[in-house]
Design a protein around this motif. Structure first.
Motif, PDB file in Angstrom:
ATOM      1  N   GLU B  16      24.811  52.758  16.041  1.00 13.98           N
ATOM      2  CA  GLU B  16      24.868  51.291  16.099  1.00 13.98           C
ATOM      3  C   GLU B  16      26.086  50.831  16.899  1.00 13.98           C
ATOM      4  O   GLU B  16      25.989  49.921  17.724  1.00 13.98           O
ATOM      5  CB  GLU B  16      24.964  50.796  14.660  1.00 13.98           C
ATOM      6  CG  GLU B  16      24.601  49.366  14.420  1.00 13.98           C
ATOM      7  CD  GLU B  16      24.812  49.027  12.939  1.00 13.98           C
ATOM      8  OE1 GLU B  16      23.980  49.474  12.127  1.00 13.98           O
ATOM      9  OE2 GLU B  16      25.813  48.341  12.636  1.00 13.98           O
ATOM     10  N   LEU B  17      27.220  51.474  16.648  1.00 15.91           N
ATOM     11  CA  LEU B  17      28.452  51.094  17.350  1.00 15.91           C
ATOM     12  C   LEU B  17      28.308  51.300  18.854  1.00 15.91           C
ATOM     13  O   LEU B  17      28.807  50.509  19.653  1.00 15.91           O
ATOM     14  CB  LEU B  17      29.654  51.884  16.826  1.00 15.91           C
ATOM     15  CG  LEU B  17      30.065  51.601  15.387  1.00 15.91           C
ATOM     16  CD1 LEU B  17      31.311  52.391  15.020  1.00 15.91           C
ATOM     17  CD2 LEU B  17      30.311  50.122  15.146  1.00 15.91           C
ATOM     18  N   PHE B  18      27.607  52.368  19.238  1.00 16.09           N
ATOM     19  CA  PHE B  18      27.372  52.613  20.666  1.00 16.09           C
ATOM     20  C   PHE B  18      26.353  51.628  21.212  1.00 16.09           C
ATOM     21  O   PHE B  18      26.561  51.005  22.251  1.00 16.09           O
ATOM     22  CB  PHE B  18      26.912  54.054  20.896  1.00 16.09           C
ATOM     23  CG  PHE B  18      28.037  55.053  20.897  1.00 16.09           C
ATOM     24  CD1 PHE B  18      28.400  55.729  19.734  1.00 16.09           C
ATOM     25  CD2 PHE B  18      28.753  55.305  22.062  1.00 16.09           C
ATOM     26  CE1 PHE B  18      29.453  56.639  19.737  1.00 16.09           C
ATOM     27  CE2 PHE B  18      29.804  56.214  22.071  1.00 16.09           C
ATOM     28  CZ  PHE B  18      30.153  56.879  20.907  1.00 16.09           C
ATOM     29  N   ASP B  19      25.254  51.462  20.489  1.00 16.07           N
ATOM     30  CA  ASP B  19      24.187  50.560  20.944  1.00 16.07           C
ATOM     31  C   ASP B  19      24.671  49.132  21.136  1.00 16.07           C
ATOM     32  O   ASP B  19      24.244  48.441  22.045  1.00 16.07           O
ATOM     33  CB  ASP B  19      23.034  50.529  19.925  1.00 16.07           C
ATOM     34  CG  ASP B  19      22.235  51.817  19.941  1.00 16.07           C
ATOM     35  OD1 ASP B  19      21.491  52.072  18.972  1.00 16.07           O
ATOM     36  OD2 ASP B  19      22.359  52.579  20.930  1.00 16.07           O
ATOM     37  N   GLU B  20      25.542  48.692  20.253  1.00 17.89           N
ATOM     38  CA  GLU B  20      26.003  47.308  20.325  1.00 17.89           C
ATOM     39  C   GLU B  20      27.220  47.131  21.221  1.00 17.89           C
ATOM     40  O   GLU B  20      27.817  46.062  21.272  1.00 17.89           O
ATOM     41  CB  GLU B  20      26.275  46.781  18.908  1.00 17.89           C
ATOM     42  CG  GLU B  20      24.970  46.694  18.118  1.00 17.89           C
ATOM     43  CD  GLU B  20      25.160  46.239  16.679  1.00 17.89           C
ATOM     44  OE1 GLU B  20      26.296  45.933  16.286  1.00 17.89           O
ATOM     45  OE2 GLU B  20      24.134  46.194  15.964  1.00 17.89           O
ATOM     46  N   GLY B  21      27.583  48.192  21.916  1.00 20.22           N
ATOM     47  CA  GLY B  21      28.661  48.084  22.908  1.00 20.22           C
ATOM     48  C   GLY B  21      30.058  48.008  22.342  1.00 20.22           C
ATOM     49  O   GLY B  21      30.990  47.591  23.032  1.00 20.22           O
ATOM     50  N   PHE B  22      30.224  48.411  21.079  1.00 19.69           N
ATOM     51  CA  PHE B  22      31.580  48.436  20.531  1.00 19.69           C
ATOM     52  C   PHE B  22      32.324  49.657  21.052  1.00 19.69           C
ATOM     53  O   PHE B  22      33.521  49.628  21.294  1.00 19.69           O
ATOM     54  CB  PHE B  22      31.556  48.463  18.995  1.00 19.69           C
ATOM     55  CG  PHE B  22      31.142  47.164  18.399  1.00 19.69           C
ATOM     56  CD1 PHE B  22      29.859  46.988  17.890  1.00 19.69           C
ATOM     57  CD2 PHE B  22      32.015  46.084  18.369  1.00 19.69           C
ATOM     58  CE1 PHE B  22      29.460  45.769  17.348  1.00 19.69           C
ATOM     59  CE2 PHE B  22      31.623  44.865  17.833  1.00 19.69           C
ATOM     60  CZ  PHE B  22      30.352  44.707  17.323  1.00 19.69           C
ATOM     61  N   LEU B  23      31.566  50.755  21.172  1.00 19.42           N
ATOM     62  CA  LEU B  23      32.147  52.003  21.660  1.00 19.42           C
ATOM     63  C   LEU B  23      31.388  52.466  22.898  1.00 19.42           C
ATOM     64  O   LEU B  23      30.204  52.166  23.047  1.00 19.42           O
ATOM     65  CB  LEU B  23      32.037  53.095  20.586  1.00 19.42           C
ATOM     66  CG  LEU B  23      32.865  52.927  19.315  1.00 19.42           C
ATOM     67  CD1 LEU B  23      32.548  54.045  18.330  1.00 19.42           C
ATOM     68  CD2 LEU B  23      34.359  52.923  19.625  1.00 19.42           C
ATOM     69  N   ASP B  24      32.085  53.196  23.770  1.00 18.78           N
ATOM     70  CA  ASP B  24      31.400  53.794  24.925  1.00 18.78           C
ATOM     71  C   ASP B  24      31.687  55.299  24.964  1.00 18.78           C
ATOM     72  O   ASP B  24      32.318  55.843  24.051  1.00 18.78           O
ATOM     73  CB  ASP B  24      31.793  53.082  26.232  1.00 18.78           C
ATOM     74  CG  ASP B  24      33.264  53.234  26.573  1.00 18.78           C
ATOM     75  OD1 ASP B  24      33.816  52.283  27.162  1.00 18.78           O
ATOM     76  OD2 ASP B  24      33.868  54.289  26.269  1.00 18.78           O
ATOM     77  N   GLU B  25      31.194  55.946  26.042  1.00 19.05           N
ATOM     78  CA  GLU B  25      31.225  57.419  26.073  1.00 19.05           C
ATOM     79  C   GLU B  25      32.629  58.016  26.011  1.00 19.05           C
ATOM     80  O   GLU B  25      32.793  59.201  25.744  1.00 19.05           O
ATOM     81  CB  GLU B  25      30.466  57.967  27.291  1.00 19.05           C
ATOM     82  CG  GLU B  25      31.154  57.794  28.626  1.00 19.05           C
ATOM     83  CD  GLU B  25      30.792  56.484  29.289  1.00 19.05           C
ATOM     84  OE1 GLU B  25      30.120  55.653  28.638  1.00 19.05           O
ATOM     85  OE2 GLU B  25      31.184  56.300  30.467  1.00 19.05           O
ATOM     86  N   GLN B  26      33.636  57.197  26.269  1.00 14.26           N
ATOM     87  CA  GLN B  26      34.984  57.733  26.165  1.00 14.26           C
ATOM     88  C   GLN B  26      35.300  58.107  24.714  1.00 14.26           C
ATOM     89  O   GLN B  26      36.058  59.036  24.444  1.00 14.26           O
ATOM     90  CB  GLN B  26      35.990  56.726  26.730  1.00 14.26           C
ATOM     91  CG  GLN B  26      37.340  57.297  27.085  1.00 14.26           C
ATOM     92  CD  GLN B  26      37.302  58.444  28.086  1.00 14.26           C
ATOM     93  OE1 GLN B  26      36.390  58.582  28.908  1.00 14.26           O
ATOM     94  NE2 GLN B  26      38.308  59.296  28.041  1.00 14.26           N
ATOM     95  N   PHE B  27      34.700  57.395  23.767  1.00 16.81           N
ATOM     96  CA  PHE B  27      34.892  57.741  22.362  1.00 16.81           C
ATOM     97  C   PHE B  27      34.288  59.115  22.074  1.00 16.81           C
ATOM     98  O   PHE B  27      34.848  59.910  21.316  1.00 16.81           O
ATOM     99  CB  PHE B  27      34.283  56.671  21.444  1.00 16.81           C
ATOM    100  CG  PHE B  27      34.640  56.859  19.993  1.00 16.81           C
ATOM    101  CD1 PHE B  27      33.744  57.450  19.112  1.00 16.81           C
ATOM    102  CD2 PHE B  27      35.882  56.469  19.513  1.00 16.81           C
ATOM    103  CE1 PHE B  27      34.073  57.636  17.768  1.00 16.81           C
ATOM    104  CE2 PHE B  27      36.227  56.655  18.179  1.00 16.81           C
ATOM    105  CZ  PHE B  27      35.317  57.232  17.303  1.00 16.81           C
ATOM    106  N   THR B  28      33.153  59.379  22.713  1.00 15.55           N
ATOM    107  CA  THR B  28      32.517  60.696  22.571  1.00 15.55           C
ATOM    108  C   THR B  28      33.445  61.797  23.096  1.00 15.55           C
ATOM    109  O   THR B  28      33.531  62.874  22.512  1.00 15.55           O
ATOM    110  CB  THR B  28      31.179  60.732  23.343  1.00 15.55           C
ATOM    111  OG1 THR B  28      30.427  59.585  23.021  1.00 15.55           O
ATOM    112  CG2 THR B  28      30.385  61.981  23.008  1.00 15.55           C
ATOM    113  N   GLN B  29      34.132  61.498  24.201  1.00 16.05           N
ATOM    114  CA  GLN B  29      35.119  62.454  24.736  1.00 16.05           C
ATOM    115  C   GLN B  29      36.155  62.806  23.673  1.00 16.05           C
ATOM    116  O   GLN B  29      36.528  63.967  23.499  1.00 16.05           O
ATOM    117  CB  GLN B  29      35.870  61.840  25.932  1.00 16.05           C
ATOM    118  CG  GLN B  29      35.119  61.836  27.243  1.00 16.05           C
ATOM    119  CD  GLN B  29      35.065  63.219  27.877  1.00 16.05           C
ATOM    120  OE1 GLN B  29      36.047  63.938  27.931  1.00 16.05           O
ATOM    121  NE2 GLN B  29      33.896  63.601  28.350  1.00 16.05           N
TER     122      GLN B  29
END
Lengths: 154, 146
Positions: B16-29
């Motif tokens: 949800e946090l990714f889908d709603e644009g709160f987090l992006d792929e840098q968080f995955t890094q």
């Protein structure tokens, strides 16, 4: 390479002698970025020292007021990675000081920046930066950097 | 709730946090950097981000109410905020920081005031959500199966 420089994802301990790992000096005024670059470099089998500005970087490298401080000649740094935008001395100014020192000019310098400005990039490369990388950095960027610049260095 | 349900709740929340644009792929890094050598890496970096951001937001609040706004100073603070938020993947904070910098460049006082409000709002949202994420993780009974 994988078996000597044991990656942190393998279970068990790193048996390689850390003294053989390249020593990287990372310069960044941003605390979050310092922590991230430090971890990425450690994960790429580097020893890391982080400092928050150019002045501290030069002191660490053994240069005080442009003169080498012989007491620190023993601490060898294999690579400097510095942020471009820093208050006081910018990464570019730090690069110039390093390249302008007969004592330090062979140390490779990599500049990182969050801004993709071609004139800035060219300026840094012309002044002798080995690479220019864009933030935010990814682990794969750091691995590539390590391969290109630090392979087979003792 | 059993472990499986907890794990599902966590991964749904994360998605949800990714889908709603709160987090992006840098968080995955960042998540990929966490391992047995740095088991609390994400929490540590996020804590630094919280400390840094709060300090910067306080400075911004002070600078923005000066009779003569020092736009260079304001821009320097926003640049820092933009940098940290980008590095951890706090996407909305990064975006509102970019707008804020544009207002600084234009010396647009009204724009700066609105931008500060927006960035504060986005920061407070992501702070809440990351805290919720960490508390969900803490409820899990041990490391996930390989």
């Amino acid at each position: 390479m994988a078996s000597y420089y044991a990656s942190s994802s393998s279970s068990g301990e790193v048996t390689a002698d850390h003294r053989d790992f390249p020593h990287v000096l990372a310069v960044d005024d941003n605390h979050v970025d310092r922590k991230i670059i430090e971890t990425m470099l450690r994960n790429s089998s580097c020893r890391v020292t982080t400092v928050e500005n150019g002045t501290r970087a030069l002191e660490y490298l053994g240069l005080r007021d442009g003169q080498p401080n012989s007491a620190t000649l023993a601490s060898k740094v294999n690579l400097v990675i510095t942020d471009y935008c820093m208050p006081g001395m910018t990464g570019y100014e730090l690069l110039k000081k390093i390249k302008g020192s007969s004592f330090l000019k062979e140390v490779p310098v990599v500049i990182v920046s969050s801004e993709n400005v071609p004139t800035r990039i060219n300026k840094c490369l012309e002044e002798g930066a080995k690479m220019f990388m864009l933030k935010p950095l990814k682990q794969s960027d750091v691995k590539k950097l390590r391969c290109h610049l630090l392979n087979c260095r003792s | 709730m059993d472990a499986l349900q907890l794990r599902k709740q966590l991964s749904d929340y994360m998605a949800e946090l990714f889908d709603e644009g709160f987090l992006d792929e840098q968080f995955t890094q960042l998540q990929q950097l966490q391992d047995e050598n740095s088991p609390n890496f994400v929490a540590e970096v996020v804590t630094l981000f919280f400390l840094d951001s709060e300090r910067l937001l306080n400075e911004l609040a002070k600078s923005i109410v000066q009779p003569e706004i020092d736009f260079k100073k304001v821009d320097a603070h926003v640049h820092q905020l933009k940098g940290s938020s980008s590095s951890i993947g706090a996407h909305r904070v990064q975006r509102s920081s970019i707008s804020f910098r544009n207002c600084c460049n234009d010396r647009n006082v009204e724009g700066c005031l609105k931008s500060l409000q927006q960035v504060r709002h986005d920061y407070s949202l992501i702070k809440d959500k990351l805290k919720t994420l960490f508390s969900l993780e803490q409820q899990l009974p041990g490391p996930p199966p390989e």
